[in-house]
Design an enzyme around this catalytic site. Structure first.
Site, mmCIF file in Angstrom:
data_model
loop_
_atom_site.group_PDB
_atom_site.id
_atom_site.type_symbol
_atom_site.label_atom_id
_atom_site.label_comp_id
_atom_site.label_asym_id
_atom_site.label_seq_id
_atom_site.Cartn_x
_atom_site.Cartn_y
_atom_site.Cartn_z
ATOM 1 N N GLU A 195 0.792 -1.225 0.000
ATOM 2 C CA GLU A 195 0.000 0.000 0.000
ATOM 3 C C GLU A 195 0.829 1.282 0.000
ATOM 4 O OE1 GLU A 195 -3.416 0.112 -0.239
ATOM 5 O OE2 GLU A 195 -3.184 -2.034 -0.605
ATOM 6 N N SER A 232 -47.008 2.801 -11.546
ATOM 7 C CA SER A 232 -48.359 2.829 -10.976
ATOM 8 C C SER A 232 -48.393 2.566 -9.482
ATOM 9 C CB SER A 232 -49.245 1.807 -11.685
ATOM 10 O OG SER A 232 -49.647 2.297 -12.942
#
Length: 732
Positions: free
Chosen positions: A139, A410
């Site tokens: 990292e 709807s």
């Protein structure tokens, strides 16, 4: 003889004064010019001593330009840093996300955790060296050398990515990733990257490198619902991070880049390949030699087989954790940070909902061209029993049940019909006309492009007629369409819908976007007789000592009556006809009165079924994240079938309650043995006692405990906590 002013003494005196003033001005200007000229000669003579030529002059000029640019650049940096500075303004910024939450379902069984375990978290000094080395090698190799942003590492990443014609290495430092986790979101914008850089500098000045590394390892998401490397080690390998092997450490370190992609319980080959890359990084970074990683290469790590335990209700827990954080931020939990929450989650219903959606998408998704689904089940007063935010949490953690905004079609019409009922002009049996109608250039059509003429209003709702919904909107506004739509929006918001609902012509047909949770909230008001509720997860919250610090019944805001029950009762009866005689027949439950509404949007991009009984409210949605149309999927097909399978299971063995305004048709719901589409047995429904039976058993339990307490001395007590404007919708 006339008086001659020019020959007077006064005139001569005034003239002399003006001449004197003019002379003074001339002499002053001359003297000033001479003085300035002298100063300039002196300055030029002084500067001659610093006169430079050639390369020296170029350097001086560049330095001057750099100073000028530096001043203006500094002012710009200060301006850009303001948003980041505001994010760090709170004095308790480090404590806002340090909740350690253990979640239980409604029956007291642990179902997952969120946050950091502060009470027994492993400190950095207890980590094996190769765990920290694996993380740093992969990292941020220059973590202990940079000041939050690493230009050298960024340049190296850009070079590697350019050489490989793709993103191979990331340029963000470990501090930048922590800043994002603490303060920012995952959005990919320039603003976020700027804030991330400033926050990284800020963290480096307020925390030590050791503290930054500890926070990063404790707070990163590691897949499988685990946050932090300690939780990930427990989840994947069943041991503390203090005891992981080198191969396991490499696999854990590989999760930081893409936790869902490389999670070993999701894709073990990818996880092992990533772990091998981590081992190579450790050699390149100089932490280990090739012969030291040989054993880890030959014997890669394998996750423990958790079986059914590997499945956790992660979407539900993510949503519940946000609720707990909001309670903590509002001060309702006091200073406690390590807590246990008993939620309203019904684990068996949750598993049934997940299994049903997965089965439907696997079997029917390809033919309908549908890739995603979502569902919510809750009680009429707001307790959320189950939540499915998508097809696979491991692939995507985006919660489509709470965060996605989709057109309801709807399924929005009940708000229109309820608004019409509240005007006093209509009843369920009022005759309405299904025929052509236009609002300027907007002329809605029915699903089948046909008209049925005069009919009672309940029948228009049962068959989801668009023209009638439009005609009701006009009548609500006394001929003013805009006023009618405004009344409908007010009704929806009053019932708990949080979406903004812009005023568009096709709003009555469901063109505006809402979330699944919005629909579940609004429909809950139908199921409870007109009360607005706030969906919730937490029933009770205990601190680390087992003390009850929060009870929803005691401490939360109670539902408020927002619509007169008589109007809701009329709407409920009308909505039962949708299921019994209309578009929602596939949702009907044996022996149980059901009310609901289907919804399908323009070009079949979204399909819904929203329904409820006296016991539960359920909303199901199907569609595609990309918004691609499905192949003629209506709300009365897969959504209604899914709703039926979930709700039939949820109602097994429970005491039935009547719908508002209706009598209970069946005294008890039949206990059915459900099977999955493959023939296997579905998740077993937890039997639920009636209230009276539970009280009797509770009394017996109390008596037995008091008797035992008199006879036995207890050495160590256990823990105490048990879409588009103007769109013509294809709605059905």
């Amino acid at each position: 003889m006339a008086f001659d002013f020019r020959k007077s003494r006064l005139f001569r005196a005034l003239r002399n004064a003006m001449l004197a003033f003019d002379s003074w001005i001339d002499s002053s200007l001359y003297n000033a010019g001479a003085g300035v000229g002298g100063l300039w000669r002196d300055f030029s003579g002084f500067m001659e001593r610093f006169h430079v030529r050639g390369a020296t002059r170029v350097a001086v000029e560049l330095a001057c330009e750099a100073l000028t640019l530096g001043v203006f650049g500094g002012l710009l940096m200060v301006a850009l840093a303001q948003p980041a500075i505001r994010l760090t303004g709170a004095s308790d910024w480090l404590k806002k996300t340090d909740l350690a939450v253990t979640f239980q379902d409604r029956y007291g069984l642990e179902v997952g955790r969120r946050g950091i375990l502060h009470d027994d978290a492993v400190t950095l000094d207890q980590y094996p060296d190769y765990v920290v080395q694996a993380v740093l090698a992969t990292e941020d190799r220059r973590f202990f050398e940079h000041w939050g942003v690493d230009p050298i590492g960024l340049a190296r990443a850009l070079t590697v990515n350019a050489r490989n014609s793709g993103v191979v290495q990331g340029g963000s430092t470990l501090t930048q990733q922590l800043a994002k986790n603490l303060f920012l979101s995952n959005e990919r914008t320039i603003t976020r990257k700027i804030n991330e850089a400033f926050l990284s500098f800020w963290l480096e000045t307020h925390l030590t490198k050791k503290q930054i590394l500890q926070l990063y390892l404790d707070r990163a998401y590691m897949g499988g619902g685990a946050f932090g490397i300690q939780a990930a080690a427990q989840f994947y390998f069943g041991r503390s991070v203090k005891d992981v092997t080198l191969a396991q450490a490499a696999m854990l370190a590989g999760l930081f880049k893409a936790p869902t992609k490389f999670a070993p319980h999701v894709n073990l080959p990818a996880a092992r390949a990533r772990a091998n890359d981590v081992l190579n990084n450790m050699v390149v970074a100089g932490y280990l030699r090739e012969n030291q990683i040989a054993e880890a290469r030959r014997n890669p790590a394998s996750p423990v087989d958790r079986g059914a335990e590997a499945t956790t209700p992660d979407w539900y827990l993510d949503w519940a954790f946000n609720e707990i954080k909001a309670l903590a931020d509002s001060g309702k939990l006091g200073a406690d940070r390590v807590i246990t929450v008993r939620t309203a989650l019904d684990s068996s219903v949750q598993k049934q909902a997940e299994a049903t959606i997965d089965t439907m998408l696997r079997q029917s998704g390809p033919s309908y061209h549908a890739s995603q689904g979502a569902a919510i089940v809750l009680e009429p007063l707001g307790a959320v029993r189950a939540m499915v935010g998508g097809r696979d949490y491991g692939v995507s953690q985006f919660n489509r049940a709470t965060d996605a905004q989709r057109q309801p079609g709807s399924s929005f019409k009940p708000y229109v019909y309820l608004t019409a009922l509240t005007t006093g002009k209509f009843t369920p049996t009022t005759t309405v006309v299904d025929g052509p109608i236009c609002d300027n250039n907007w002329c809605p059509r029915n699903y089948a492009n046909s008209y049925g003429g005069s009919m009672p209003m309940w029948q228009a709702l049962a068959h989801s007629l668009n023209t009638v919904a439009a005609r009701l909107t006009q009548a609500i506004g006394n001929g003013d369409w805009k006023r009618g739509r405004a009344s409908i929006i007010t009704t929806a918001h009053r019932l708990g819908v949080t979406a903004p609902l812009p005023d568009t012509q096709s709003l009555p047909l469901g063109a505006d976007e809402v979330s699944v949770m919005d629909q579940a909230t609004g429909y809950s008001a139908f199921a409870n007789g007109g009360k607005r509720i706030k969906p919730y997860a937490a029933l009770e919250i205990f601190n680390s000592r087992g003390d009850l610090i929060y009870s929803h019944d005691r401490d939360a805001e109670q539902p408020q009556q927002v619509v007169e029950p008589r109007f809701v009762n009329e709407l409920v009866w009308m909505m039962t006809q949708v299921v019994e005689q209309g578009t929602g027949r596939r949702a009907a439950l044996e022996g149980i009165k059901v009310a609901g509404k289907t919804g399908t949007t323009n070009a079949f991009k979204d399909a819904w079924f929203c329904g409820y009984t006296g016991n539960f409210v359920g909303v199901v949605w199907y569609g595609n994240d990309s918004g691609e149309p499905m192949v003629k999927m209506t709300g009365g097909t897969l959504p209604a079938m899914t709703w039926h399978d979930i709700m039939q299971f949820a109602h097994s063995g429970v005491d039935l309650k009547p719908l508002p305004g209706l009598s209970l048709e069946a005294e008890t719901a039949p206990v059915v043995q459900l099977t999955t589409a493959e023939g296997g047995q579905a998740p077993r429904r937890r039997e639920q006692l009636s209230k009276k039976s539970a009280e009797v058993l509770g009394s017996i339990e109390t008596l037995m405990k008091s008797t035992a307490a008199r006879r036995v001395e207890v050495d160590k007590p256990g823990p105490n906590f048990a879409g588009r404007p103007g769109a013509i919708m294809d709605l059905r």
